[in-house]
Design a protein around this motif. Structure first.
Motif, PDB file in Angstrom:
ATOM      1  N   ALA A  31       1.936  -8.897  -7.244  1.00 51.64           N
ATOM      2  CA  ALA A  31       1.378  -7.769  -6.503  1.00 51.64           C
ATOM      3  C   ALA A  31      -0.091  -7.599  -6.829  1.00 51.64           C
ATOM      4  O   ALA A  31      -0.925  -7.437  -5.940  1.00 51.64           O
ATOM      5  CB  ALA A  31       2.153  -6.493  -6.844  1.00 51.64           C
ATOM      6  N   ILE A  77      -3.812  -8.283  -4.361  1.00 52.96           N
ATOM      7  CA  ILE A  77      -4.840  -7.306  -3.999  1.00 52.96           C
ATOM      8  C   ILE A  77      -6.203  -7.709  -4.523  1.00 52.96           C
ATOM      9  O   ILE A  77      -7.219  -7.216  -4.080  1.00 52.96           O
ATOM     10  CB  ILE A  77      -4.517  -5.918  -4.581  1.00 52.96           C
ATOM     11  CG1 ILE A  77      -3.044  -5.608  -4.404  1.00 52.96           C
ATOM     12  CG2 ILE A  77      -5.347  -4.850  -3.901  1.00 52.96           C
ATOM     13  CD1 ILE A  77      -2.664  -4.302  -5.037  1.00 52.96           C
ATOM     14  N   ALA A 137       2.333  -1.492  -9.720  1.00 52.66           N
ATOM     15  CA  ALA A 137       1.696  -2.536  -8.912  1.00 52.66           C
ATOM     16  C   ALA A 137       2.132  -2.412  -7.456  1.00 52.66           C
ATOM     17  O   ALA A 137       1.321  -2.540  -6.534  1.00 52.66           O
ATOM     18  CB  ALA A 137       2.050  -3.906  -9.478  1.00 52.66           C
ATOM     19  N   ARG A 138       3.420  -2.139  -7.277  1.00 52.20           N
ATOM     20  CA  ARG A 138       3.918  -2.000  -5.913  1.00 52.20           C
ATOM     21  C   ARG A 138       3.268  -0.810  -5.223  1.00 52.20           C
ATOM     22  O   ARG A 138       2.850  -0.888  -4.068  1.00 52.20           O
ATOM     23  CB  ARG A 138       5.437  -1.845  -5.917  1.00 52.20           C
ATOM     24  CG  ARG A 138       6.142  -3.150  -5.573  1.00 52.20           C
ATOM     25  CD  ARG A 138       7.632  -3.027  -5.624  1.00 52.20           C
ATOM     26  NE  ARG A 138       8.104  -3.065  -6.994  1.00 52.20           N
ATOM     27  CZ  ARG A 138       9.178  -2.418  -7.420  1.00 52.20           C
ATOM     28  NH1 ARG A 138       9.870  -1.670  -6.610  1.00 52.20           N
ATOM     29  NH2 ARG A 138       9.559  -2.505  -8.681  1.00 52.20           N
ATOM     30  N   LEU A 161       0.409   0.451  -5.838  1.00 48.40           N
ATOM     31  CA  LEU A 161      -0.980   0.095  -5.560  1.00 48.40           C
ATOM     32  C   LEU A 161      -1.070  -0.717  -4.279  1.00 48.40           C
ATOM     33  O   LEU A 161      -1.928  -0.491  -3.420  1.00 48.40           O
ATOM     34  CB  LEU A 161      -1.547  -0.701  -6.730  1.00 48.40           C
ATOM     35  CG  LEU A 161      -3.060  -0.798  -6.812  1.00 48.40           C
ATOM     36  CD1 LEU A 161      -3.629   0.582  -7.039  1.00 48.40           C
ATOM     37  CD2 LEU A 161      -3.459  -1.712  -7.943  1.00 48.40           C
ATOM     38  N   GLN A 162      -0.136  -1.646  -4.154  1.00 54.12           N
ATOM     39  CA  GLN A 162      -0.155  -2.498  -2.973  1.00 54.12           C
ATOM     40  C   GLN A 162       0.059  -1.678  -1.715  1.00 54.12           C
ATOM     41  O   GLN A 162      -0.637  -1.855  -0.722  1.00 54.12           O
ATOM     42  CB  GLN A 162       0.942  -3.550  -3.109  1.00 54.12           C
ATOM     43  CG  GLN A 162       0.836  -4.624  -2.045  1.00 54.12           C
ATOM     44  CD  GLN A 162       1.403  -5.922  -2.572  1.00 54.12           C
ATOM     45  OE1 GLN A 162       2.358  -5.926  -3.321  1.00 54.12           O
ATOM     46  NE2 GLN A 162       0.790  -7.010  -2.177  1.00 54.12           N
ATOM     47  N   TYR A 170      -3.016   0.180  -0.778  1.00 50.19           N
ATOM     48  CA  TYR A 170      -4.005  -0.674  -0.143  1.00 50.19           C
ATOM     49  C   TYR A 170      -3.629  -1.025   1.276  1.00 50.19           C
ATOM     50  O   TYR A 170      -4.459  -1.107   2.170  1.00 50.19           O
ATOM     51  CB  TYR A 170      -4.193  -1.945  -0.963  1.00 50.19           C
ATOM     52  CG  TYR A 170      -5.490  -1.958  -1.715  1.00 50.19           C
ATOM     53  CD1 TYR A 170      -5.519  -1.785  -3.086  1.00 50.19           C
ATOM     54  CD2 TYR A 170      -6.697  -2.090  -1.041  1.00 50.19           C
ATOM     55  CE1 TYR A 170      -6.709  -1.764  -3.768  1.00 50.19           C
ATOM     56  CE2 TYR A 170      -7.894  -2.064  -1.718  1.00 50.19           C
ATOM     57  CZ  TYR A 170      -7.897  -1.894  -3.082  1.00 50.19           C
ATOM     58  OH  TYR A 170      -9.075  -1.868  -3.758  1.00 50.19           O
ATOM     59  N   LYS A 199      -9.520   1.120  -7.176  1.00 52.71           N
ATOM     60  CA  LYS A 199     -10.103  -0.075  -7.782  1.00 52.71           C
ATOM     61  C   LYS A 199     -10.002  -0.019  -9.296  1.00 52.71           C
ATOM     62  O   LYS A 199      -9.689  -1.002  -9.951  1.00 52.71           O
ATOM     63  CB  LYS A 199     -11.578  -0.184  -7.370  1.00 52.71           C
ATOM     64  CG  LYS A 199     -11.734  -0.869  -6.063  1.00 52.71           C
ATOM     65  CD  LYS A 199     -13.044  -1.546  -5.819  1.00 52.71           C
ATOM     66  CE  LYS A 199     -14.212  -0.882  -6.418  1.00 52.71           C
ATOM     67  NZ  LYS A 199     -15.427  -1.260  -5.735  1.00 52.71           N
ATOM     68  N   HIS A 258      -6.575  -0.689 -10.299  1.00 54.47           N
ATOM     69  CA  HIS A 258      -6.266  -2.108 -10.173  1.00 54.47           C
ATOM     70  C   HIS A 258      -6.795  -2.876 -11.380  1.00 54.47           C
ATOM     71  O   HIS A 258      -6.116  -3.741 -11.945  1.00 54.47           O
ATOM     72  CB  HIS A 258      -6.881  -2.651  -8.890  1.00 54.47           C
ATOM     73  CG  HIS A 258      -6.765  -4.139  -8.779  1.00 54.47           C
ATOM     74  ND1 HIS A 258      -7.744  -5.013  -9.209  1.00 54.47           N
ATOM     75  CD2 HIS A 258      -5.767  -4.911  -8.319  1.00 54.47           C
ATOM     76  CE1 HIS A 258      -7.354  -6.241  -8.997  1.00 54.47           C
ATOM     77  NE2 HIS A 258      -6.173  -6.217  -8.464  1.00 54.47           N
ATOM     78  N   LEU A 277      -4.695  -2.070 -14.401  1.00 51.53           N
ATOM     79  CA  LEU A 277      -3.365  -2.642 -14.260  1.00 51.53           C
ATOM     80  C   LEU A 277      -3.385  -4.139 -14.542  1.00 51.53           C
ATOM     81  O   LEU A 277      -2.534  -4.662 -15.265  1.00 51.53           O
ATOM     82  CB  LEU A 277      -2.869  -2.372 -12.840  1.00 51.53           C
ATOM     83  CG  LEU A 277      -1.360  -2.335 -12.646  1.00 51.53           C
ATOM     84  CD1 LEU A 277      -0.750  -1.321 -13.566  1.00 51.53           C
ATOM     85  CD2 LEU A 277      -1.069  -1.970 -11.204  1.00 51.53           C
TER      86      LEU A 277
END
Lengths: 486, 508
Positions: A51, A55, B303-304, B306-307, B310, B333, B336, B339
């Motif tokens: 994931a 990004i 993470a998911r 965040l995706q 986006y 950002k 991200h 993470l």
């Protein structure tokens, strides 16, 4: 804060005291340590990585300079002190900035500016009481003002009135003090005891420094023996300023002796120190080891450079054997000098005997060395013993699972691994190891011995169709079917 | 660890005041040497100084170049040198060498030594002996406390443990008292002070003295109760392997002064990065106290999220996009970035820990803590030593064994010590004597009444059972302080990791 089920065993010790009997009941609680590295966690990690990486490209294309924290090549955040220090260092290196420091300058160091007061001080004293004036002077000194010389003489008179207790208090507060007036031994000891009572190591050390200067060694030690806290501080101080002549500290000094021959001679002297009997053996070992290492090193260096032995050509030595621990020396010897008779210093057998290395230690080290060289026959020989009937049997003081681990780390071929996995006693462990290292035959044989048809069928699905393992499983399955129908 | 939030808890005091006070005092001291000067900073003080006064501030006050204190001749060309150091004799000796070298060359400079947090008489004495007492000015920078996080402040004195507990030197007692005094005067008078341990008592007395010397000011108290606990009250906890995320980061990457350096394969770039880890890092704040096995789930969830955040972009029109860019993008950002760092760190941890047989290590530690299968633990430790896995880890296990079992049996002590020395070098003879002094690795003292029974029964069974017998008898008869205390505080039911024992002590 997360909690997880108590792992391990809860043993409730119930013991009956009937003659020579006792029993222990052990209950097994949920064993959950494996949660740590469970498959689901690995999967989750892979997922998150995917994931984030997807990004990444999006993030980077819209990168604005001022949002990201700048980091220099050395990893330090730009603008931090460590970054600045590194920058200075590298700039010096690049410009080769080493200025000539010996140009003649005739400046003298500046001394404290003196107050030049015109009027005489004695007239002042007639008007104000002595005590008041001296308190004023002391105050000025405490505030680090400079005071005229004559005035200091007066102050010294006043100072003689401070008791040990007051002196210690002033020392703690960082004020001006004077220890010189404590001249009798009794006064000095009073001062020391006051310092100890104040619990401040800084003051205790300061008093000890004064005592060291003004008392002989014997007297000082005689008094310190009964004062444990002060003695400890004194020893620490001596260690710090490098004046230690304590026994064990001499031994530590040897660590700084570079030349190995000098160190060996130094160690020889250390042998005469009164260590405890156990420690004495260790120091003796240390000396013997270094002695042997020097000989081996000289010899091997010569052999290696002359190119006589193949082993040195194939595996050139990366480091000298000097000052290495005993086990490392044993490893080196099993690597380069395996098979030598125990008459030479460099043979494994000799090292084993001289340093009283246990079977376990020897086995592990030798195994590591031989496995690295892929000398599988030698490895085999380590475990094989002949029993009284003349049959060979494989035994090991360490669990065979450990052996398999080590062999696998050295990239042993599956054939070799298989032999050892077979020797693992615990069936569950055997199966899990065999699956890990893909020793198909072992798995098949084990399931066959357990008469577990189900597992065999499952495993058949995992092996390659048409391979020898596949055929073997088929054969076993069909055989057992035939046998169950008489 | 950052505190867990209770709704009725008062606000945390603002510890940045401590930083401001320290900075102001440092600036004042620097101004005492007017004009351009070069500053030499001791390595230990570089990180704390960074958090208090950065390079710009220093440059504003006439500091020209910054150097690290290294024990070799200096290359500075400035006429004024300032040294910011801890009061260690070795460092002062080096400064004396520098000054004397200058004198020998006839070079004249001004020197100032700033001792942090206080001067020691031994250092001044050394200056006097070396004949440079009149050439340098000495000052004290009362930098006692550094806030590392919202709720953690540190003395940053790593030598405290060794100096006090091993050498028995009480030099830092007054420092501790002064630190308490600083807190007392800035954050309000303490109402109650509790303590366990000799050093705590001494620090308390030192503090009381300083309170009496100073002036009393009635302030709105922000700190009410104070607990002083000696480190050697609980030596077991720091010896256990860490299992929460923050602990593992420290284990593998070493957190120094709240910062950690991540190597290239974590940052998935070609350089290493230094990162500050505290509650400002939102991702870190949520996972720092979690058991490592829970961390993955959390990270993947984040993470998911965040995706999805986006992916929202694709369905937006111009106006929405504008709001998105101005408000959300920056936060996303940063998230991200954090993470990916933490995921990289977790991956690295996984790799390192599986390689080193971490599970077996944990199992052994757990057995030691609970007191079962001690003989198996001992043979595991033996193997660990023989395989030369890691010296520090082997030592840690030995100490853990000694602490939980109230000392090793003499034969075990001799045998394990011999094997350790053979594996890692005989020079560690000194280490063993130091550990004995600290009480971390000792032999059991003989002479317990049950040994008679032990030997009688022992003769009737074979070796293996005899070993188990010894364990059973010893754990019953001998006062295993650690186990008794642990049972009383009910520590072994839950796997809470480090520091919890201290919490329970307080609650008790």
């Amino acid at each position: 804060m997360s909690t997880w089920p108590a792992a391990g065993y809860v043993a409730s010790e119930v013991w009956k005291h009937t003659c020579s009997h006792w029993t222990v009941k052990v209950q097994k609680c949920s064993v959950n340590i494996n949660m740590f590295f469970s498959i689901s966690n690995v999967f989750k990690l892979k997922e998150s990585k995917r994931a984030v990486n997807s990004i990444r490209s999006l993030v980077e294309e819209e990168d604005e300079e001022d949002d990201v924290e700048k980091v220099s090549w050395s990893g330090e955040p730009v603008g931090s002190i460590s970054w600045s220090v590194k920058e200075t260092e590298s700039s010096i290196r690049s410009t080769g900035e080493v200025r000539d420091q010996s140009f003649p300058k005739i400046h003298t160091a500046p001394s404290l500016p003196k107050n030049s007061s015109g009027y005489s001080l004695s007239s002042l004293f007639k008007e104000h009481s002595e005590k008041l004036l001296t308190s004023l002077i002391v105050y000025l000194l405490d505030c680090r003002w400079s005071v005229h010389d004559d005035v200091i003489l007066l102050w010294q008179d006043y100072v003689s009135d401070w008791t040990p207790e007051e002196t210690v208090k002033r020392m703690q507060q960082g004020k001006v003090y004077s220890l010189e007036k404590f001249r009798s031994l009794q006064d000095k000891l009073l001062l020391l005891d006051e310092a100890v009572n104040a619990h401040d190591g800084n003051v205790i050390t300061a008093v000890l420094i004064y005592l060291k200067k003004s008392l002989s060694k014997e007297i000082l030690f005689r008094e310190l023996i009964t004062r444990e806290i002060a003695l400890r501080h004194y020893i620490h101080y001596l260690k710090e300023i490098g004046e230690q002549k304590l026994l064990l500290m001499q031994y530590r000094d040897h660590l700084n002796v570079r030349d190995e021959n000098k160190r060996r001679d130094f160690l020889k002297n250390c042998l005469s120190f009164p260590f405890s009997p156990d420690d004495a053996t260790h120091v003796q070992d240390h000396y013997t080891l270094l002695e042997r290492q020097i000989i081996i090193e000289a010899n091997d260096k010569q052999v290696e450079s002359s190119g006589q032995a193949d082993i040195f050509k194939k595996y050139p030595r990366k480091a000298s054997i000097l000052n290495m621990p005993i086990i490392t020396t044993l490893y080196y010897s099993c690597f380069y000098h395996y098979g030598e008779s125990d008459g030479t210093f460099s043979s494994p057998a000799n090292i084993r005997k001289t340093f009283r290395i246990s079977d376990k230690q020897f086995l592990l080290t030798c195994l590591g060395a031989r496995a690295k060289l892929k000398a599988w026959f030698d490895v085999d020989a380590l475990f094989t013993t002949k029993n009284w009937l003349g049959y060979t049997k494989k035994r090991s003081p360490i669990g065979f699972h450990r052996i398999v681990d080590i062999l696998q780390k050295n990239n042993a071929p599956v054939q070799v691994l298989q032999d050892y996995v077979n020797l693992v006693e615990d069936v569950e462990q055997k199966i899990s190891l065999a699956q890990k290292y893909k020793c198909h035959d072992v798995i098949i044989n084990t399931y066959r011995d357990l008469k577990d048809r189900q597992q065999l069928i499952v495993y058949r699905g995992k092996v390659e169709k048409g391979s020898s393992e596949y055929r073997k499983i088929e054969e076993i399955l069909s055989n057992s079917v035939r046998r169950s129908f008489p | 660890m950052a505190h867990s939030v209770r709704r009725d808890a008062p606000e945390l005091p603002d510890f940045s005041l401590l930083k401001r006070l320290a900075r102001d005092q440092l600036i004042y001291l620097l101004e005492q040497l007017p004009g351009r000067k070069d500053l030499f900073i001791e390595a230990d003080l570089m990180s704390p100084l960074d958090r208090i006064a950065n390079v710009t501030t220093l440059k504003q006050h006439d500091v020209d170049k910054l150097y690290k204190v290294e024990h070799k001749p200096i290359v500075s060309t400035s006429d004024q040198l300032c040294f910011l150091i801890r009061p260690r004799i070795k460092t002062v000796k080096w400064i004396c060498d520098v000054v004397n070298a200058d004198k020998a060359f006839g070079r004249f400079r001004r020197y100032k030594i700033i001792f942090s947090p206080q001067k020691f008489y031994a250092c001044e004495n050394l200056l006097e002996e070396q004949g440079i007492f009149g050439d340098v000015t000495t000052d004290e920078w009362s930098f006692y406390l550094l806030p590392l996080d919202d709720d953690i402040i540190s003395l940053e004195l790593p030598e405290f443990f060794r100096d006090y507990f091993l050498e028995g030197d009480q030099r830092w007692v007054r420092t501790a008292g002064s630190a308490l005094h600083l807190l007392h005067s800035v954050y309000g008078p303490f109402s109650k002070v509790y303590g366990i341990g000799r050093c705590s008592k001494m620090a308390y007395e030192s503090w009381r003295e300083q309170v009496e010397e100073g002036e009393q000011r009635a302030l709105q108290a922000e700190i009410g109760n104070v607990f002083l606990i000696d480190r050697d009250v609980d030596l077991v906890t720091p010896l256990c392997s860490q299992v929460v995320y923050e602990g593992l980061v420290d284990d593998i990457f070493r957190i120094k002064c709240g910062c950690v350096e991540f190597c290239p394969d974590v940052t998935s770039s070609d350089k290493s990065i230094k990162v500050m880890l505290n509650s400002q890092d939102k991702v870190f704040n949520e996972i720092r106290n979690e058991h490592f096995s829970q961390v993955f789930g959390f990270l993947s969830q984040k993470a998911r999220n965040l995706q999805t955040a986006y992916d929202k972009r694709s369905g937006m029109d111009i106006k929405q996009m504008k709001t998105f860019v101005s408000e959300e993008l920056k936060g996303l950002k940063q998230e991200h970035r954090l993470l990916s760092l933490h995921i990289g760190a977790s991956e690295s941890m996984m790799k390192k820990k599986t390689k080193q047989d971490f599970q077996e290590l944990l199992k052994t530690e757990h057995s030691l803590l609970e007191g079962f299968e001690i003989r198996e633990c001992i043979s595991y430790i033996e193997e660990h030593i023989n395989r030369q896995v890691s010296m520090v880890e082997s030592m840690r296990l030995l100490c853990l064994l000694s602490l939980t079992e109230n000392g090793l049996l003499p034969k075990d002590y001799r045998s394990l010590k011999a094997q350790f020395l053979q594996s890692y070098g005989i020079e560690h003879l000194l280490t063993f004597s130091n550990l004995k002094q600290l009480g971390l690795l000792v032999e059991q003292q003989p002479g317990e009444t049950l040994t008679v029974m032990e030997s009688r029964v022992g003769k009737l069974v074979n070796d293996k059972t005899a070993g188990k017998l010894t364990d059973a008898f010893s754990s019953l008869a001998k006062k295993s302080n650690f186990r008794a205390l642990g049972r009383r505080l009910n520590l072994f039911r839950t796997r809470l990791g480090n520091g919890q024992e201290t919490v329970f002590l307080v609650q008790d």
